[in-house]
Scaffold this active site. Sequence first.
Site, mmCIF file in Angstrom:
data_model
loop_
_atom_site.group_PDB
_atom_site.id
_atom_site.type_symbol
_atom_site.label_atom_id
_atom_site.label_comp_id
_atom_site.label_asym_id
_atom_site.label_seq_id
_atom_site.Cartn_x
_atom_site.Cartn_y
_atom_site.Cartn_z
ATOM 1 N N CYS A 32 -2.540 2.156 -3.951
ATOM 2 C CA CYS A 32 -1.797 2.868 -2.902
ATOM 3 C C CYS A 32 -2.123 4.360 -2.958
ATOM 4 O O CYS A 32 -1.901 5.008 -3.988
ATOM 5 C CB CYS A 32 -0.306 2.609 -3.130
ATOM 6 S SG CYS A 32 0.818 3.747 -2.326
ATOM 7 N N CYS A 35 0.836 6.643 -3.704
ATOM 8 C CA CYS A 35 1.228 6.414 -5.102
ATOM 9 C C CYS A 35 0.312 7.193 -6.039
ATOM 10 O O CYS A 35 0.773 7.818 -7.001
ATOM 11 C CB CYS A 35 1.156 4.926 -5.447
ATOM 12 S SG CYS A 35 2.238 3.873 -4.458
#
Length: 127
Positions: A32, A35
């Site tokens: 991600c 992330c």
Amino acid sequence: MVQIIKDTNEFKTFLTAAGHKLAVVQFSSKRCGPCKRMFPVFHAMSVKYQNVFFANVDVNNSPELAETCHIKTIPTFQMFKKSQKVTLFSRIKRIICCYRSGFMSNLIFEFCGADAKKLEAKTQELM
């Protein structure tokens, strides 16, 4: 230091160890983009706030735990004290969402997205 949580038992042990102190858990994935941007911020916060417990759960490696914690999007940050999610909200939209889904009796603080300033501000507020 950010503790890596791999399963539900480790999660329970982590929350028990935190006790009355604030525990901040990041639910994320190595794939991600947002992330990845939050990983160094989250680590820096764990160094800065030594009296707060920090953990990371990779939702791809721990799908059962992600489901148990009602993770719908990543990154999501949940905060706990005494093994319970902290009962604060930062936005009315979240309250309405919880009301509609029947979670009004178990209000929590969590937020989704890669907002480093918001994460640090909320951590300071709840310490």
